[in-house]
Design a protein around this motif. Structure first.
Motif, short mmCIF file in Angstrom:
data_model
loop_
_atom_site.label_atom_id
_atom_site.label_comp_id
_atom_site.label_asym_id
_atom_site.label_seq_id
_atom_site.Cartn_x
_atom_site.Cartn_y
_atom_site.Cartn_z
N ALA A 147 55.90 23.54 -23.01
CA ALA A 147 56.98 23.91 -22.09
C ALA A 147 56.52 23.76 -20.65
O ALA A 147 57.26 23.29 -19.79
CB ALA A 147 57.41 25.35 -22.35
N ARG A 148 55.27 24.15 -20.37
CA ARG A 148 54.76 24.00 -19.01
C ARG A 148 54.54 22.52 -18.68
O ARG A 148 54.93 22.05 -17.61
CB ARG A 148 53.44 24.77 -18.84
N GLY A 149 53.92 21.79 -19.59
CA GLY A 149 53.69 20.36 -19.36
C GLY A 149 54.98 19.60 -19.16
O GLY A 149 55.06 18.66 -18.38
N GLY A 150 56.03 20.04 -19.88
CA GLY A 150 57.32 19.38 -19.76
C GLY A 150 57.90 19.47 -18.37
O GLY A 150 58.31 18.46 -17.78
N VAL A 151 57.91 20.67 -17.81
CA VAL A 151 58.51 20.81 -16.48
C VAL A 151 57.60 20.23 -15.39
O VAL A 151 58.10 19.66 -14.41
CB VAL A 151 58.88 22.29 -16.19
N ILE A 360 50.31 8.16 -14.95
CA ILE A 360 49.96 9.57 -14.78
C ILE A 360 50.20 10.29 -16.09
O ILE A 360 51.28 10.16 -16.69
CB ILE A 360 50.80 10.23 -13.66
N ASN A 361 49.20 11.03 -16.56
CA ASN A 361 49.35 11.83 -17.78
C ASN A 361 49.20 13.30 -17.44
O ASN A 361 48.32 13.68 -16.66
CB ASN A 361 48.25 11.48 -18.80
N ILE A 362 50.04 14.13 -18.04
CA ILE A 362 49.89 15.58 -17.93
C ILE A 362 49.21 16.05 -19.21
O ILE A 362 49.80 15.95 -20.29
CB ILE A 362 51.26 16.29 -17.77
N TRP A 363 47.99 16.55 -19.08
CA TRP A 363 47.21 16.97 -20.25
C TRP A 363 46.79 18.42 -20.12
O TRP A 363 46.63 18.94 -19.00
CB TRP A 363 45.94 16.12 -20.37
N GLY A 364 46.54 19.05 -21.24
CA GLY A 364 45.94 20.38 -21.23
C GLY A 364 44.50 20.31 -20.74
O GLY A 364 43.82 19.29 -20.94
N ALA A 365 44.04 21.38 -20.11
CA ALA A 365 42.70 21.39 -19.53
C ALA A 365 41.62 21.18 -20.58
O ALA A 365 40.50 20.75 -20.25
CB ALA A 365 42.47 22.70 -18.78
N ASP A 366 41.92 21.46 -21.87
CA ASP A 366 40.92 21.28 -22.93
C ASP A 366 40.60 19.80 -23.17
O ASP A 366 39.65 19.48 -23.88
CB ASP A 366 41.39 21.94 -24.23
N HIS A 367 41.37 18.90 -22.56
CA HIS A 367 41.11 17.46 -22.69
C HIS A 367 40.26 16.91 -21.54
O HIS A 367 40.13 15.69 -21.40
CB HIS A 367 42.44 16.69 -22.72
N THR A 438 50.17 25.62 -9.13
CA THR A 438 49.54 24.31 -9.30
C THR A 438 49.05 24.17 -10.74
O THR A 438 48.74 25.16 -11.41
CB THR A 438 48.34 24.13 -8.35
N ALA A 439 48.98 22.93 -11.21
CA ALA A 439 48.57 22.69 -12.60
C ALA A 439 47.21 23.30 -12.91
O ALA A 439 46.95 23.73 -14.04
CB ALA A 439 48.55 21.19 -12.88
N THR A 440 46.34 23.37 -11.90
CA THR A 440 44.98 23.86 -12.12
C THR A 440 44.91 25.38 -12.21
O THR A 440 43.84 25.93 -12.48
CB THR A 440 44.05 23.39 -10.99
N SER A 441 46.02 26.07 -11.98
CA SER A 441 46.05 27.53 -12.06
C SER A 441 46.80 27.96 -13.32
O SER A 441 47.85 27.40 -13.64
CB SER A 441 46.77 28.13 -10.84
#
Length: 582
Positions: A147-151, A360-367, A438-441
């Motif tokens: 849901a977060r990555g989507g928006v 541009i890719n939106i990825w989870g921080a675990d990647h 921000t994505a990093t937070s």
């Protein structure tokens, strides 16, 4: 498009240079000097709206004390017809410029003239960008991270489009490989348990434990009875996977559509394998000398690729030697290609075949450990992955209710699904909250706050400002006071501090859009809208509109309506509605 802040900065530089040249022509300053001055916006507006360092920067070249230079420049400035009404000397020789009515009036004109395009930039003009986001495994419902990555992805694509980029939104469907096999094995276990009893068929420990797997197995049983149980296991697993995907992928599309996200393309990993594209990509890496065989598998020499990449980026040999680098398997000993091999092929397809200038890719921080490896592999193919592939790493979501965290576990099947979330809170609240940092937070998503109808709820606060202006415009229109054209407004009547601050806030929008695109940080739009709403509420409480004499009423009504237009503009970028009544 108009950027009034950059326009004012450019005019400060032009006016200062013209004053210098005029003074030099009179013999008061040495001619021909090149002065590299900066123009900044002071934090304290009592020091003016823009500050030039011309006098300090030119002291050495002009062989004169900065304040003396500053005085000569001020004496030769011609402000008539400019954006500025006065200039003062401060400190060691700063030239502090104060904006005048012309600039404030032109801000209102720019918003009126450009309409929905106000704030747009040209940075990406002529360039194509793909934003790939969500790309959740189609093995179960989408969860809060999706849901977060989507928006984030959807809003970033919108922001880039407004900064001139030709944008493309894509979902990569991982419909091949280990996770699909595990998906099929999980459905198979639940299906066989329906046939034989739960105690008579073990469920794999590493399987997917969610209720959705039980529902798929039950639907298959209801449609086909026990017949699939008699099939050879491999054939049964293929059918189970195919059925599960045929149910899950349309559900994902519908959930995302409800969430306000529609993709330009859903790209299937299986197509890369079936077309031979993965095999061809690996073959290209082999031909370029980047692979080797070991223990029956084909490996990519990732270690050497990363060493070369990091050296190009300025790391020292000593720093590189300390890194724990490992090579990657591309083709297993059983002949199957790895997910990493497919990923390289997919990104080669983006950059080489479809010709996107930027991916541009939106990825989870675990990647995070995967980023440099994929970029380096694309570098090896001559595709400049280090620059043309941008990965935005996204931190986790903490769901809160009653002041306490709501526990989530995808393994146990207790994850909060996107469709469940949207049953609890509005799409507007979900999109606004998930894009608020921000994505990093990490994001703390407070379910109680998201449904509150008061100013503590940030999306309500912004939407209320928009609705309040709509109501104001409507009431005054009934009394015969229509919103005037910008050309009819006497900008000199906007003199209160709250009015001037509000116009400056409106002028900041193009800058915020540009920075959001440059930094891949769409949350800047949220922060901007919250600040603009706050500036409006302060203006509304301090500056009376109804009952003022006609010219003042017109100026303030136009200012309020201009705020309405920019709030609607920004909310549209976020995929959030701009209600006229609340």
């Amino acid at each position: 498009m108009t950027n009034m802040i950059q326009g004012a900065k450019a005019q400060v530089a032009k006016l200062t240079q013209a004053a210098y040249e005029k003074a030099a022509a009179e013999g008061l300053l040495p001619a021909g000097a090149e002065v590299r001055a900066t123009v900044e916006i002071p934090k304290d507006t009592s020091h003016g709206d823009y500050a030039s360092s011309f006098a300090m920067a030119g002291a050495k070249a002009l062989h004169m004390a900065p304040r003396q230079i500053a005085q000569i420049i001020v004496d030769h400035l011609e402000l008539e017809g400019s954006y500025f009404q006065k200039v003062e000397i401060a400190g060691p020789g700063f030239l502090n410029f104060t904006l005048g009515p012309k600039w404030y009036g032109e801000v209102l004109s720019a918003v009126e003239t450009e309409g929905d395009r106000y704030g747009s930039g040209e940075e990406g003009r002529g360039k194509r960008v793909m934003v790939e986001f969500v790309s959740a495994n189609p093995t179960g419902p989408m969860h809060m991270g999706n849901a977060r990555g989507g928006v984030l992805g959807d809003t970033l694509a919108n922001v880039l489009a407004r900064d001139g980029w030709d944008t493309w939104k894509e979902f990569y469907v991982n419909d091949a490989g280990n996770q699909i096999h595990k998906f099929a094995v999980s459905i198979n276990a639940r299906y066989m348990q329906l046939l034989l009893g739960e105690d008579n068929f073990p469920f794999p420990e590493e399987g997917y434990h969610g209720d959705d797997i039980r529902e798929l197995a039950k639907a298959i049983y209801e449609a086909h009875g026990e017949s699939w149980g008699n099939l050879p296991e491999e054939e049964r697993l293929d059918k189970l996977a195919e059925y599960g995907l045929s149910v899950n992928i349309p559900k994902m599309r519908e959930d995302l559509k409800k969430y306000g996200i529609v993709y330009d393309q859903w790209f299937f990993e299986s197509e890369l394998h079936n077309s031979g594209y993965v095999e061809k990509t690996v073959q290209m890496l082999t031909e370029k000398g980047w692979t080797y065989e070991k223990d029956g598998a084909l490996w990519l020499n990732t270690t050497q690729l990363l060493k070369e990449k990091f050296m190009r980026e300025g790391k020292s040999q000593e720093q590189v030697d300390k890194l724990d680098l490992k090579d990657d398997v591309l083709r297993r000993a059983n002949g199957f290609y790895t997910y990493f091999a497919a990923d390289i092929a997919y990104h080669r397809n983006k950059l080489e075949v479809r010709g996107f200038d930027l991916a541009i890719n939106i990825w989870g921080a675990d990647h995070h450990g995967h980023v440099a490896r994929l970029q380096a592999a694309l570098d090896a193919l001559g595709l400049d992955g280090s620059h043309r592939l941008v990965i935005v790493l996204m931190q986790l979501v903490n769901l809160m209710q009653d002041g306490k965290p709501v526990r989530m576990s995808k393994r146990s099947g207790k994850a909060i699904a996107l469709h469940d979330l949207l049953d609890e809170v509005s799409v507007d609240a979900a999109r606004y909250f998930f894009n608020s940092r921000t994505a990093t937070s990490p994001v703390d998503f407070d379910l109680d706050l998201a449904v509150r109808q008061d100013s503590d709820n940030p999306v309500y606060y912004v939407q209320y400002a928009h609705a309040r202006i709509c109501s104001l415009v409507s009431r005054l229109a009934e009394e015969g006071a229509k919103v005037p054209a910008a050309a009819e407004v006497d900008a000199s009547l906007m003199a209160a501090a709250e009015e001037l601050a509000l116009v400056k806030s409106l002028a900041q929008y193009p800058e915020e859009l540009h920075l959001a695109a440059r930094d891949y940080d769409p949350s800047r739009i949220n922060r901007y809208l919250s600040a603009l709403a706050g500036d409006f509420h302060r203006f509304y409480n301090a500056c009376r509109i109804k009952g003022e004499e006609s010219a003042v009423l017109s100026a303030r009504l136009k200012l309020a309506d201009t705020v309405r237009a920019v709030l609607a503009n920004g909310l549209k970028l976020l995929g959030v509605s701009a209600p006229e009544k609340m």
